[in-house]
Structure formats: structure tokens, C-alpha cells
Design a protein around this motif. Structure first.
Motif, mmCIF file in Angstrom:
data_model
loop_
_atom_site.group_PDB
_atom_site.id
_atom_site.type_symbol
_atom_site.label_atom_id
_atom_site.label_comp_id
_atom_site.label_asym_id
_atom_site.label_seq_id
_atom_site.Cartn_x
_atom_site.Cartn_y
_atom_site.Cartn_z
ATOM 1 N N CYS A 67 17.130 6.420 16.375
ATOM 2 C CA CYS A 67 16.325 7.642 16.360
ATOM 3 C C CYS A 67 14.878 7.398 15.961
ATOM 4 O O CYS A 67 14.071 8.332 15.974
ATOM 5 C CB CYS A 67 16.942 8.666 15.396
ATOM 6 S SG CYS A 67 18.632 9.145 15.825
ATOM 7 N N HIS A 68 14.566 6.159 15.587
ATOM 8 C CA HIS A 68 13.202 5.793 15.168
ATOM 9 C C HIS A 68 12.724 6.682 14.020
ATOM 10 O O HIS A 68 11.559 7.095 13.976
ATOM 11 C CB HIS A 68 12.236 5.863 16.351
ATOM 12 C CG HIS A 68 12.709 5.065 17.545
ATOM 13 N ND1 HIS A 68 12.728 3.686 17.540
ATOM 14 C CD2 HIS A 68 13.203 5.455 18.748
ATOM 15 C CE1 HIS A 68 13.206 3.257 18.710
ATOM 16 N NE2 HIS A 68 13.507 4.314 19.452
ATOM 17 N N ALA A 69 13.645 6.972 13.120
ATOM 18 C CA ALA A 69 13.320 7.784 11.947
ATOM 19 C C ALA A 69 12.847 6.875 10.820
ATOM 20 O O ALA A 69 13.320 5.746 10.676
ATOM 21 C CB ALA A 69 14.547 8.577 11.495
ATOM 22 N N HIS A 70 11.923 7.375 10.014
ATOM 23 C CA HIS A 70 11.411 6.602 8.882
ATOM 24 C C HIS A 70 12.558 6.284 7.928
ATOM 25 O O HIS A 70 13.376 7.147 7.588
ATOM 26 C CB HIS A 70 10.327 7.402 8.158
ATOM 27 C CG HIS A 70 9.642 6.650 7.063
ATOM 28 N ND1 HIS A 70 10.171 6.548 5.796
ATOM 29 C CD2 HIS A 70 8.473 5.961 7.042
ATOM 30 C CE1 HIS A 70 9.354 5.829 5.042
ATOM 31 N NE2 HIS A 70 8.319 5.456 5.776
ATOM 32 N N HIS A 71 12.615 5.034 7.473
ATOM 33 C CA HIS A 71 13.734 4.576 6.655
ATOM 34 C C HIS A 71 13.861 5.368 5.349
ATOM 35 O O HIS A 71 14.963 5.785 4.956
ATOM 36 C CB HIS A 71 13.563 3.084 6.352
ATOM 37 C CG HIS A 71 14.610 2.517 5.467
ATOM 38 N ND1 HIS A 71 15.946 2.409 5.840
ATOM 39 C CD2 HIS A 71 14.538 2.019 4.204
ATOM 40 C CE1 HIS A 71 16.628 1.873 4.857
ATOM 41 N NE2 HIS A 71 15.817 1.620 3.850
ATOM 42 N N GLY A 72 12.750 5.594 4.669
ATOM 43 C CA GLY A 72 12.809 6.333 3.410
ATOM 44 C C GLY A 72 13.251 7.767 3.615
ATOM 45 O O GLY A 72 14.028 8.315 2.811
ATOM 46 N N LEU A 73 12.777 8.401 4.689
ATOM 47 C CA LEU A 73 13.185 9.765 4.993
ATOM 48 C C LEU A 73 14.680 9.811 5.288
ATOM 49 O O LEU A 73 15.386 10.706 4.807
ATOM 50 C CB LEU A 73 12.382 10.286 6.191
ATOM 51 C CG LEU A 73 12.788 11.653 6.744
ATOM 52 C CD1 LEU A 73 12.626 12.743 5.699
ATOM 53 C CD2 LEU A 73 11.986 11.981 8.003
ATOM 54 N N THR A 74 15.164 8.859 6.059
ATOM 55 C CA THR A 74 16.589 8.823 6.387
ATOM 56 C C THR A 74 17.431 8.640 5.128
ATOM 57 O O THR A 74 18.452 9.320 4.934
ATOM 58 C CB THR A 74 16.866 7.690 7.385
ATOM 59 O OG1 THR A 74 15.984 7.821 8.503
ATOM 60 C CG2 THR A 74 18.294 7.739 7.881
ATOM 61 N N ASN A 75 17.004 7.733 4.249
ATOM 62 C CA ASN A 75 17.712 7.556 2.978
ATOM 63 C C ASN A 75 17.755 8.858 2.182
ATOM 64 O O ASN A 75 18.773 9.206 1.575
ATOM 65 C CB ASN A 75 17.027 6.479 2.135
ATOM 66 C CG ASN A 75 17.339 5.070 2.598
ATOM 67 O OD1 ASN A 75 18.257 4.850 3.374
ATOM 68 N ND2 ASN A 75 16.567 4.111 2.116
ATOM 69 N N THR A 117 0.826 -1.212 0.000
ATOM 70 C CA THR A 117 0.000 0.000 0.000
ATOM 71 C C THR A 117 0.859 1.260 0.000
ATOM 72 O O THR A 117 0.346 2.364 0.137
ATOM 73 C CB THR A 117 -0.941 0.013 1.217
ATOM 74 O OG1 THR A 117 -0.164 -0.019 2.418
ATOM 75 C CG2 THR A 117 -1.882 -1.177 1.189
ATOM 76 N N THR A 118 2.166 1.079 -0.129
ATOM 77 C CA THR A 118 3.089 2.190 -0.343
ATOM 78 C C THR A 118 3.989 1.824 -1.512
ATOM 79 O O THR A 118 4.125 0.649 -1.867
ATOM 80 C CB THR A 118 3.965 2.477 0.892
ATOM 81 O OG1 THR A 118 4.851 1.374 1.117
ATOM 82 C CG2 THR A 118 3.121 2.728 2.130
ATOM 83 N N ALA A 119 4.621 2.827 -2.101
ATOM 84 C CA ALA A 119 5.537 2.592 -3.227
ATOM 85 C C ALA A 119 6.934 2.989 -2.782
ATOM 86 O O ALA A 119 7.366 4.120 -2.992
ATOM 87 C CB ALA A 119 5.093 3.394 -4.446
ATOM 88 N N GLY A 120 7.622 2.046 -2.130
ATOM 89 C CA GLY A 120 8.935 2.378 -1.608
ATOM 90 C C GLY A 120 9.875 1.204 -1.503
ATOM 91 O O GLY A 120 10.791 1.058 -2.302
#
Length: 311
Positions: A199-207, A65-68
Motif C-alpha cells: 500500500c506504500h503506507a508510511h511505516h510509522g503511520l502503519t505501526n 533528521t527524524t525521530a523514529g
């Protein structure tokens, strides 16, 4: 995962249907793996030889349900070891879903932020796979086309979330990225994993935040390939043009420029760089990166500077 395995056994299930984003798909795939073994899941870490299963693994149906992440076409899952505060890549060939349903209508309700972050994850997969120094022309071709699709559709999918054509194109590009990265990934991911764990940061955002810094660091090893893909995408200016396109794309998607926005602080750099060096993706980075080099990338990403990284 443990709760899912308990439910699987209670219902005597003969199929796992994994629906959701990358984490949900990975969870579903890992439930199928855990139900087929009496071993600790960590025995299936990607750096180890996969042991034999105790029972046949049931089929997996994946419905993203996401494109990532493209997890729907992968044999691996990323699971957080909460006790050790680290992200672990588990691998078994039977975790590859038997059937995948890519339906752009299922992504319509995804918020713009998550559309952007997951889309940048897909870009990271295609980009890093393409840059890996290994001869795999089929993976390279898939990755270039994946980047071309993202170049033409990610901003539209983010700003016009009901655009089914853009949503469908991004689903295809995400699956293409995960297909291409069977060739390998690099320092974007090896740095992203410990940041996400701590940091519990979203993986795509971190990338997305790390992308231009790793590009600049890898420049001596990847510039000819980046010049080539920039030409394929219709981006002028060679390496600098492609790097600047990534930076402009992040701005258009509201993505911050530094890892400080993810919760990274200067005292964390030593531990993060040490953990990144131990990440299984680091050996595949196009330019060799030891702990000191990874710390240098992180320090630059904390300060928001690109100068000097390619030296």
C-alpha cells in the motif's frame, strides 16, 4: 541503492554519510554494504547467516533528521524488493554507524504529520521490545525510559515543532527504541511490513494504526508488563488505561483508527496475513500468532473493533 553505489565507486569514497529519515539512513547503510560485496544484497537477509564481505566496509556516519526508526544505532536496514513487493531486513554487524550526530535543530522543519508518524514508530519500537518474552533487563529498562520520554514529549514536538527540548527528547527516545529492539519486535512490525510494501503506507503511520489491535491480541501474554509500564508512565487504569492512552494519543496526533485509511481492503487480508506470518518478527511476538491469528488482527483493524481480540 544502486545509484548510490555507482556514485560511491565513481568518487572512490572512503566514508558514507547518511543524512535523513529512516529510509535515507537505511539506504546509506545499504550502500556501504553493497560496496563491500559482490553478492546480491538479499544474501544478507536477517534470516540467513551473513556471508563474508569481499572488501572492508567503509565507516558510516549517521545524521538522523527524524525521530523514529533509530536506524542510526542499528546493524540492520529495511529495503524494498520491488520485484517481489516485499520489505526485506538486511543485517550485517559492520552496518552499525561508527559515529552518530543527534541534533534537534535538524528536525525543526519536519512537518507535524511526519513528526507524529515517526514518533509513533519510536513508541512501537520501545513498546514491542519491552513486551518480547525474553530476559533482557537492560533492554527493558531502556525501553521503559524511552516510552516515558515519548509520553512526555511527542505531542509537544508535534504541535510545537520549534520546541528544541521536545525535539531532542524524541531523538533520544528513537535511538533508545532501536537499542532496545535488539531484543526483538513483534506483530506490529510483521503486519506493518507487508502493508507498507503493498500500500506504500508510511511505516510509522502503519505501526500507529495497528498498535492497539496488536496490544489487545497480546493481552493474555503481556498484561502484567503493561500494568508495570503504565505505572512508570503515571497512567492509571492498568492495561486498559495504557491501551486507551495509545488510542487517545493517536487521536491527538490525527492518526486514523483503521487500516482502511492506509489502503487495505478485505480481499487483501489473506495475502497480507500470509506475508506477515513469514516476517522474521512474527516468531518473537509475545503471544504465538499463526496466519489465522494475524488475519484476525487485520480484520479487526479494518473494521475498527477491539472486542474479542484477546480471546
Amino acid at each position: 541503492v544502486a545509484a548510490g553505489v555507482a556514485a560511491f565507486r565513481a568518487h572512490e569514497a572512503d566514508l558514507v554519510v547518511a543524512i535523513g529519515g529512516g529510509s535515507a539512513l537505511d539506504c546509506g547503510k545499504t550502500i556501504a554494504l553493497a560496496a563491500a560485496t559482490d553478492r546480491p544484497l538479499w544474501d544478507f537477509e536477517i534470516t540467513l547467516a551473513a556471508p563474508a564481505l569481499d572488501r572492508p566496509m567503509v565507516p558510516i556516519l549517521a545524521v538522523p533528521t527524524t525521530a523514529g526508526t533509530g536506524s542510526e544505532v542499528g546493524r540492520a536496514s529495511v529495503i524494498t524488493d520491488e520485484e517481489a513487493a516485499r520489505k526485506v531486513i538486511l543485517l550485517h554487524p559492520q552496518m552499525l554507524p561508527r559515529l552518530v550526530m543527534l541534533d534537534p535543530e535538524l528536525t525543526i522543519g519536519l512537518p507535524a504529520t511526519l513528526t507524529a508518524w515517526t514518533g509513533m514508530d519510536a513508541l512501537a519500537h520501545n513498546l514491542e521490545a519491552y513486551c518480547i518474552d525474553a530476559w533482557h533487563p537492560m533492554a527493558d529498562g531502556v525501553a521503559v525510559e524511552g516510552m516515558r520520554l515519548i509520553h512526555g514529549s511527542l505531542v509537544t514536538a508535534t504541535t510545537d515543532g520549534r520546541n528544541l527540548a521536545a525535539r531532542g527528547t524524541m531523538l533520544a527516545a528513537a535511538s533508545m527504541g532501536a537499542t532496545a529492539f535488539q531484543k526483538g519486535l513483534g506483530a506490529i512490525h510483521s503486519l506493518s511490513h507487508p502493508i507498507g510494501a503493498h500500500c506504500h503506507a508510511h511505516h510509522g503511520l502503519t505501526n500507529a494504526v495497528l498498535m492497539p489491535y496488536v496490544l489487545e491480541f497480546n493481552r493474555p501474554a503481556i498484561e502484567p508488563k503493561i500494568v508495570q509500564v503504565a505505572r512508570c508512565l503515571g497512567i492509571g487504569g492498568g492495561f486498559e488505561g495504557f491501551r486507551d492512552w495509545v488510542i487517545d494519543l493517536r487521536k491527538a496526533l490525527g492518526i486514523p483508527h483503521t487500516v482502511e485509511a492506509l489502503g487495505v481492503t478485505a480481499p487483501m487480508l489473506d495475502q497480507l496475513s500470509e506475508e506477515a506470518f513469514r516476517d522474521p518478527n512474527t516468531p518473537d511476538n509475545p503471544r504465538p500468532a499463526d496466519t489465522a491469528a494475524l488475519r484476525r488482527i487485520l480484520a479487526a483493524a479494518l473494521e475498527g473493533r477491539l472486542d474479542g481480540l484477546s480471546r
